[in-house]
Design a protein around this motif. Structure first.
Motif, PDB file in Angstrom:
ATOM      1  N   ILE A  16       0.928  -1.102  -0.007  1.00  0.00           N
ATOM      2  CA  ILE A  16       0.217  -0.559  -0.237  1.00  0.00           C
ATOM      3  C   ILE A  16       0.896   1.219  -0.146  1.00  0.00           C
ATOM      4  O   ILE A  16       1.523   1.266   0.891  1.00  0.00           O
ATOM      5  N   SER A  17       0.196   2.363  -1.045  1.00  0.00           N
ATOM      6  CA  SER A  17       1.210   3.542  -1.387  1.00  0.00           C
ATOM      7  C   SER A  17       1.449   4.678  -0.115  1.00  0.00           C
ATOM      8  O   SER A  17       0.790   4.045   1.057  1.00  0.00           O
ATOM      9  N   PRO A  18       2.541   4.840   0.418  1.00  0.00           N
ATOM     10  CA  PRO A  18       3.412   6.020   1.500  1.00  0.00           C
ATOM     11  C   PRO A  18       1.868   6.758   1.574  1.00  0.00           C
ATOM     12  O   PRO A  18       1.903   7.291   2.627  1.00  0.00           O
ATOM     13  N   SER A  19       1.294   7.367   0.442  1.00  0.00           N
ATOM     14  CA  SER A  19      -0.121   8.420   0.598  1.00  0.00           C
ATOM     15  C   SER A  19      -0.588   7.884   1.148  1.00  0.00           C
ATOM     16  O   SER A  19      -1.778   8.120   1.521  1.00  0.00           O
ATOM     17  N   MET A  20      -0.867   6.312   1.446  1.00  0.00           N
ATOM     18  CA  MET A  20      -2.179   5.640   2.700  1.00  0.00           C
ATOM     19  C   MET A  20      -1.491   4.857   3.785  1.00  0.00           C
ATOM     20  O   MET A  20      -2.672   4.981   4.674  1.00  0.00           O
ATOM     21  N   TYR A  21      -0.952   6.078   4.047  1.00  0.00           N
ATOM     22  CA  TYR A  21       0.162   5.022   5.893  1.00  0.00           C
ATOM     23  C   TYR A  21      -0.750   5.885   6.992  1.00  0.00           C
ATOM     24  O   TYR A  21      -1.346   5.233   8.307  1.00  0.00           O
ATOM     25  N   ALA A  30      -5.642  -3.405   6.917  1.00  0.00           N
ATOM     26  CA  ALA A  30      -5.145  -3.957   8.050  1.00  0.00           C
ATOM     27  C   ALA A  30      -4.941  -5.571   7.115  1.00  0.00           C
ATOM     28  O   ALA A  30      -4.559  -6.421   7.757  1.00  0.00           O
ATOM     29  N   ASN A  31      -5.058  -5.595   6.198  1.00  0.00           N
ATOM     30  CA  ASN A  31      -4.486  -7.224   5.574  1.00  0.00           C
ATOM     31  C   ASN A  31      -3.210  -6.430   4.108  1.00  0.00           C
ATOM     32  O   ASN A  31      -2.744  -7.365   3.357  1.00  0.00           O
ATOM     33  N   GLY A  32      -2.719  -5.248   3.974  1.00  0.00           N
ATOM     34  CA  GLY A  32      -1.628  -4.438   3.576  1.00  0.00           C
ATOM     35  C   GLY A  32      -0.460  -4.615   4.042  1.00  0.00           C
ATOM     36  O   GLY A  32      -0.179  -4.609   4.994  1.00  0.00           O
ATOM     37  N   VAL A  33       0.515  -4.149   3.507  1.00  0.00           N
ATOM     38  CA  VAL A  33       2.380  -4.390   3.604  1.00  0.00           C
ATOM     39  C   VAL A  33       2.529  -3.620   3.124  1.00  0.00           C
ATOM     40  O   VAL A  33       2.171  -2.495   2.916  1.00  0.00           O
ATOM     41  N   GLU A  34       3.764  -2.954   3.679  1.00  0.00           N
ATOM     42  CA  GLU A  34       4.634  -1.582   3.492  1.00  0.00           C
ATOM     43  C   GLU A  34       5.378  -1.586   2.674  1.00  0.00           C
ATOM     44  O   GLU A  34       5.573  -0.882   1.272  1.00  0.00           O
ATOM     45  N   THR A  35       5.935  -2.936   2.480  1.00  0.00           N
ATOM     46  CA  THR A  35       6.884  -3.865   0.972  1.00  0.00           C
ATOM     47  C   THR A  35       7.069  -4.664   1.430  1.00  0.00           C
ATOM     48  O   THR A  35       6.115  -5.837   2.450  1.00  0.00           O
ATOM     49  N   LEU A 708      22.288 -16.992  -8.333  1.00  0.00           N
ATOM     50  CA  LEU A 708      22.484 -15.644  -7.569  1.00  0.00           C
ATOM     51  C   LEU A 708      21.797 -15.765  -6.655  1.00  0.00           C
ATOM     52  O   LEU A 708      20.635 -16.270  -7.092  1.00  0.00           O
ATOM     53  N   PRO A 709      22.140 -15.445  -5.183  1.00  0.00           N
ATOM     54  CA  PRO A 709      21.297 -15.427  -3.984  1.00  0.00           C
ATOM     55  C   PRO A 709      20.074 -14.056  -4.857  1.00  0.00           C
ATOM     56  O   PRO A 709      20.913 -13.126  -5.338  1.00  0.00           O
ATOM     57  N   TYR A 710      19.176 -14.471  -3.807  1.00  0.00           N
ATOM     58  CA  TYR A 710      17.760 -13.509  -3.866  1.00  0.00           C
ATOM     59  C   TYR A 710      16.969 -13.225  -2.359  1.00  0.00           C
ATOM     60  O   TYR A 710      17.252 -14.372  -1.566  1.00  0.00           O
ATOM     61  N   VAL A 711      16.748 -11.741  -2.059  1.00  0.00           N
ATOM     62  CA  VAL A 711      16.259 -11.734  -0.666  1.00  0.00           C
ATOM     63  C   VAL A 711      15.158 -11.332  -1.166  1.00  0.00           C
ATOM     64  O   VAL A 711      14.278 -11.113  -1.747  1.00  0.00           O
ATOM     65  N   SER A 712      14.141 -12.193   0.392  1.00  0.00           N
ATOM     66  CA  SER A 712      12.567 -12.047  -0.092  1.00  0.00           C
ATOM     67  C   SER A 712      12.276 -11.060   1.017  1.00  0.00           C
ATOM     68  O   SER A 712      12.787 -11.717   2.311  1.00  0.00           O
ATOM     69  N   THR A 713      11.592 -10.059   0.946  1.00  0.00           N
ATOM     70  CA  THR A 713      11.463  -8.878   2.197  1.00  0.00           C
ATOM     71  C   THR A 713       9.743  -8.984   2.659  1.00  0.00           C
ATOM     72  O   THR A 713       9.098  -7.940   0.914  1.00  0.00           O
ATOM     73  N   LEU A 714       9.383  -8.834   3.648  1.00  0.00           N
ATOM     74  CA  LEU A 714       7.815  -8.353   3.478  1.00  0.00           C
ATOM     75  C   LEU A 714       8.059  -7.038   5.124  1.00  0.00           C
ATOM     76  O   LEU A 714       8.999  -7.570   6.515  1.00  0.00           O
ATOM     77  N   VAL A 715       7.281  -6.146   5.375  1.00  0.00           N
ATOM     78  CA  VAL A 715       7.678  -5.412   6.074  1.00  0.00           C
ATOM     79  C   VAL A 715       6.640  -4.879   7.001  1.00  0.00           C
ATOM     80  O   VAL A 715       5.400  -4.648   5.391  1.00  0.00           O
ATOM     81  N   THR A 716       5.672  -5.063   7.417  1.00  0.00           N
ATOM     82  CA  THR A 716       3.797  -4.670   7.349  1.00  0.00           C
ATOM     83  C   THR A 716       3.832  -3.353   8.381  1.00  0.00           C
ATOM     84  O   THR A 716       5.240  -2.090   8.198  1.00  0.00           O
ATOM     85  N   HIS A 717       2.428  -3.126   8.405  1.00  0.00           N
ATOM     86  CA  HIS A 717       2.732  -1.302   8.615  1.00  0.00           C
ATOM     87  C   HIS A 717       2.103  -1.285   9.755  1.00  0.00           C
ATOM     88  O   HIS A 717       2.271  -2.133  10.735  1.00  0.00           O
ATOM     89  N   ARG A 788       6.562  -2.339  13.864  1.00  0.00           N
ATOM     90  CA  ARG A 788       6.720  -2.688  12.294  1.00  0.00           C
ATOM     91  C   ARG A 788       7.707  -4.188  12.720  1.00  0.00           C
ATOM     92  O   ARG A 788       8.031  -4.154  13.170  1.00  0.00           O
ATOM     93  N   ILE A 789       6.804  -5.247  11.866  1.00  0.00           N
ATOM     94  CA  ILE A 789       7.594  -6.277  11.706  1.00  0.00           C
ATOM     95  C   ILE A 789       8.281  -6.498  10.576  1.00  0.00           C
ATOM     96  O   ILE A 789       7.816  -6.084   8.718  1.00  0.00           O
ATOM     97  N   THR A 790       9.151  -6.745  10.196  1.00  0.00           N
ATOM     98  CA  THR A 790      10.016  -7.197   9.210  1.00  0.00           C
ATOM     99  C   THR A 790      10.164  -8.904   8.902  1.00  0.00           C
ATOM    100  O   THR A 790      11.324  -9.386   9.935  1.00  0.00           O
ATOM    101  N   ILE A 791       9.905  -9.056   7.960  1.00  0.00           N
ATOM    102  CA  ILE A 791      10.719 -10.384   7.952  1.00  0.00           C
ATOM    103  C   ILE A 791      11.110 -10.245   5.923  1.00  0.00           C
ATOM    104  O   ILE A 791      10.853 -10.728   5.323  1.00  0.00           O
ATOM    105  N   VAL A 792      12.025 -11.307   6.600  1.00  0.00           N
ATOM    106  CA  VAL A 792      13.717 -11.660   5.534  1.00  0.00           C
ATOM    107  C   VAL A 792      13.802 -13.086   5.811  1.00  0.00           C
ATOM    108  O   VAL A 792      13.913 -14.444   6.303  1.00  0.00           O
ATOM    109  N   GLN A 793      13.449 -13.523   4.282  1.00  0.00           N
ATOM    110  CA  GLN A 793      14.688 -14.976   3.873  1.00  0.00           C
ATOM    111  C   GLN A 793      15.219 -14.722   2.749  1.00  0.00           C
ATOM    112  O   GLN A 793      15.109 -14.445   1.933  1.00  0.00           O
ATOM    113  N   ASN A 794      17.053 -14.463   3.351  1.00  0.00           N
ATOM    114  CA  ASN A 794      17.987 -14.612   2.354  1.00  0.00           C
ATOM    115  C   ASN A 794      18.768 -15.958   1.830  1.00  0.00           C
ATOM    116  O   ASN A 794      19.594 -15.850   1.717  1.00  0.00           O
ATOM    117  N   LEU A 795      18.236 -17.186   1.902  1.00  0.00           N
ATOM    118  CA  LEU A 795      18.565 -18.501   2.240  1.00  0.00           C
ATOM    119  C   LEU A 795      17.376 -18.897   1.263  1.00  0.00           C
ATOM    120  O   LEU A 795      16.337 -18.453   0.352  1.00  0.00           O
TER     121      LEU A 795
END
Length: 812
Positions: A16-21, A30-35, A708-717, A788-795
């Protein structure tokens, strides 16, 4: 501190856009995230880590852009078309085989044109369109897809229209308004059949009334006046004198070579009204004219400023009855005779720079192509469709009931930009000179645009709008949807099918589109809005009985910053639309209309995604095949690779497979010198640098995933709770007393920098770890106002997050 138990059990509103924070009360907040980077959004609510990509091949030309186009012949035959700078290459997916270069002498599409190419496929043939090129036909010639050809489509015939001419002679008016106004040409251009044709330049227009003997002059009624600057009072030059073609003036006339082609208009005396054309300026008070006056004018005069050759246009067909010596059969040669002169052939002495040979005659319900010129009254023509409405012999039709036409698509007129199939017709639209016209082929005969009035004949319709809004795309739905640069239309036949005499086109919305092909999801067409930022769904509403263009980026306008170059869609695993963003990210929209689910995420890699194409699952698989072109920098050099998202992989541009027990994995030449992530037999091993196209595991393995590695990131509101007093917790200090992440088949997740699960990352090295399912406790320390909660999978392991559950303490 007040305490509350919270759960976020859905993330499928996406980013969800920063303009909606500030809109914490908004239901989708409630069902969205920042990242949300490198995740699939599940229709059910959770998110699962995106697949890694398997290296397939290097693009043929790696220095410039490459586009992928899917080709599906049957449930078992798939190919991938690699469209590059001036080349086409075919990747044989199923049955598999070596890539095939398509040989051709044609000038194909340049790198800057690739993403404007549109296509429509029928069995072994895919039609390609671009406004700068003839319609192309790419054909599969062998059952194993090993042989292909591409050629310009030889329409039999193509669509035609009554096109204006731009005569290669000057033309000067004798007045700027009125009737019976003389217009004199620089050569003997005119024919008797030019009566009723229209002379036009800019907003000025005149209808020819008569052709004067000698064929150099006509009279016309001016319906829209010429500017006053076209008539110059020459009183300062004195009288015009001379009985022959050598003229003198009493004073300096002030003429120069630029005035050659201007008209001399006598305004007094016996020669008043006579008009001649200046052919040469020979002195300060002398010049030559094209023909002598009837006597020495010795009178005042005006000068008519000429229109340059090629600058004015002449519209209309010869004003003459036409007789054909036969009405059929198709392929037969007819002799067409005019009652008054009207046919032209190339003749430089008359300014006839275009021949009528090769043009088309639409008359008496049929169509004929002129094949030979005998005289200004006689030509021969091939009958392309029978003259079905011709009277009994002699086969004649009156002036004004037939037209002389030329091909609508050509280098001069432009080529169609859009293409699609609808109701057993192949439709084209959006040429340079006829941007608001659509053309439909003969029913069931896709390369035949023979005109007529029968239900199966070809269809042509020009949309009338207040603005010039060229057509950008066509989409086949319950009706034919038409996307133009400024609005959207629908075309239908009402209760029946579209036909030459039954077509209804209506404007529906006014958002507009760039030159981008839309995608269709069910009965809904998804398209990019004109500026390249908003993505809209065009869907029929039974309540309002029209189409609506809902903005799918309304709560995430940030998602498309940089613009969108391409759209694609895969129904599985989660009904996902993919969009290539200008900065090389893939925008991922989970779209399930029936469940009111739509949410955006982003996929990133070590490089830039440039194109995406989706093929159906191969036989025996339920996994849609998602291919991409990725621009990577390897060893300091630009590389463009074709890669495929693979559900069993968790590295990018990687190699994946099984082998006999061993330590060496090859096939990595494309990543030479890069440090890669290494997984073998389900266990993580230390990374290594690719050397000689291979890496060596420290112990023997049988299965591998290296890339090559890649990272999955989730950041909540920031979480929101409505307090007992009806207030908000925004801005107040917060602390998670406890936090759990509900996961499914997950290995190695981090929450706010802390590893989840019962094993340390070091313990994972060299040893396979079983995926975990359930609620994993996360130790989150500290007090802040965000929580905020930041969830990362970098493996290189799978991860699926179903919910975040915790007890939140809120201070004053």
């Amino acid at each position: 501190m007040a305490k509350a138990r919270l759960i976020q059990n859905s993330f499928n509103a996406g980013e969800i856009s920063p303009s909606m924070y500030g809109r914490v009360e908004f239901p989708r907040y409630a069902n969205g995230v920042e990242t949300l980077e490198n995740w699939f959004l599940q229709t059910q609510g959770g998110v699962t880590r995106r697949w890694g990509t398997q290296y397939i091949a290097a693009a043929k030309v790696q220095a410039t852009a490459v586009r992928l186009i899917p080709f599906e012949f049957s449930n078992e035959v798939f190919c991938l078309i690699e469209l590059g700078d001036l080349y086409i290459r075919i990747h044989r997916i199923s049955p598999s085989g070596a890539a095939v270069d398509v040989s051709t002498s044609l000038t194909l599409y340049s790198a800057s044109e690739l993403f404007e190419v549109q296509y429509a496929q029928s069995a072994d043939v895919i039609y390609l369109t671009h406004a700068n090129h003839p319609v192309r036909k790419l054909s599969r010639l062998a059952s194993d897809s090993s042989s292909w050809s591409i050629r310009d489509v030889n329409f039999a015939p193509g669509p035609t229209y009554e096109k204006e001419a731009y005569p290669a002679v000057t033309l000067a008016p004798a007045a700027i308004s009125g009737t019976s106004v003389k217009f004199r040409a620089g050569d003997n251009y005119w024919l008797a059949g030019d009566v009723d044709k229209s002379i036009q330049i800019g907003d000025s227009r005149a209808i020819i009334q008569t052709v004067v003997a000698g064929e150099i002059e006509v009279t016309a009624e001016i319906t829209d006046a010429w500017p006053s600057s076209y008539i110059v009072d020459m009183v300062a030059a004195g009288d015009v004198n001379g009985a022959g073609v050598n003229i003198t003036t009493d004073n300096n006339h002030g003429l120069t070579a630029a005035n050659v082609g201007d008209a001399v208009i006598v305004t007094a005396g016996a020669q008043s009204g006579s008009v001649r054309v200046i052919t040469a300026v020979t002195g300060l008070n002398t010049f030559d004219i094209d023909a002598a006056f009837g006597g020495d004018p010795n009178a005042t005069w005006n000068r008519g400023v000429h229109m340059d050759a090629g600058a004015w246009k002449l519209t209309g067909s010869p004003a003459s009855s036409i007789t054909s010596d036969k009405i059929g059969p198709v392929g037969g040669i007819a002799t067409l005779t005019l009652a008054t002169a009207g046919w032209r052939n190339v003749d430089a002495t008359k300014g006839w720079d275009v021949s009528d040979v090769g043009k088309y005659v639409k008359a008496m319900g049929g169509l004929m192509k002129i094949t030979g010129w005998t005289s200004t009254t006689v030509v021969t023509a091939e009958i392309l469709s029978i003259l079905s409405s011709a009277p009994s012999a002699p086969f004649v039709t009156l002036a004004g009931t037939w037209t002389l036409e030329e091909l609508a698509w050509s280098a001069a007129n432009g080529y169609p930009a859009a293409v699609n199939f609808f109701e057993q017709r192949l439709w084209f639209a959006g040429s340079a000179t006829r941007g608001q016209t659509i053309w439909g082929s003969v029913s069931g005969d896709y390369e035949n645009f023979t005109a007529g009035v029968n239900a199966g004949d070809s269809v042509e319709y020009t949309i009338a709008t207040n603005d010039l809004s060229p057509i950008r795309w066509l989409s086949s739905a319950r009706v034919l949807l038409i996307g133009a640069s400024g609005r959207e239309f629908r075309a239908s036949g009402g209760a029946g099918a579209i036909s030459p005499t039954n077509i209804d086109i209506r404007a529906e919305t006014s958002y507009g589109s760039p030159k981008r092909r839309p995608v269709q999801i069910g009965h809904t067409t998804i398209f990019v809005q004109r500026a390249g930022r908003k993505v809209r769904e065009l869907e029929y509403s039974f309540e309002s009985d029209n189409y609506k263009g809902t903005d799918l980026t309304v709560i995430a306008p940030h998602i498309s910053v940089g613009g969108i170059s391409e759209l694609s869609y895969a129904p599985e695993p989660y009904s996902t639309m993919y969009a290539i963003r200008g900065d090389g990210q893939i925008l991922v929209l989970t779209y399930e209309k029936a469940q009111e689910v739509f949410g955006w995420g982003r996929w990133i890699t070590d490089g830039s995604f440039e194109s995406i194409a989706v093929l159906p699952p191969e036989s025996g698989s339920d996994e849609y095949q998602i291919y991409v072109v990725v621009n990577r920098t390897i060893g300091g050099a630009t590389k463009r690779y074709i890669e495929k998202f693979h559900s069993s992989m968790h590295t990018d541009s990687g190699v994946y497979g099984t082998m006999a027990l061993g330590t060496v994995v090859t096939g990595l030449t494309h990543l030479e010198g890069e440090t890669v992530t290494m997984k073998g037999d389900g266990a993580l091993f230390p990374g290594a640098v690719v050397a000689g196209g291979q890496v060596t595991f420290p112990s023997a393995i049988t299965t591998y995933d290296v890339g090559l590695p890649y990272v999955s990131t989730l950041v909540t509101h920031k979480p929101e709770i409505t307090t007992q007093a009806g207030g908000t917790v925004q801005g107040k200090p917060k602390k998670w007393n406890s936090l759990y992440v509900r996961v499914l088949d997950t290995v190695g997740l981090e929450v706010n920098g802390t590893q989840l699960g019962t094993r340390d990352p070091a313990d994972l090295l060299g040893t396979a770890c079983a995926p975990e399912t359930g609620d994993l406790r996360a130790d989150v320390m500290g007090i802040d106002s965000d929580a905020r909660i930041t969830i990362v999978q970098n493996l290189p392991f799978p991860a699926t997050v179903l919910a975040i559950i915790g007890e939140l303490a809120v201070g004053d």
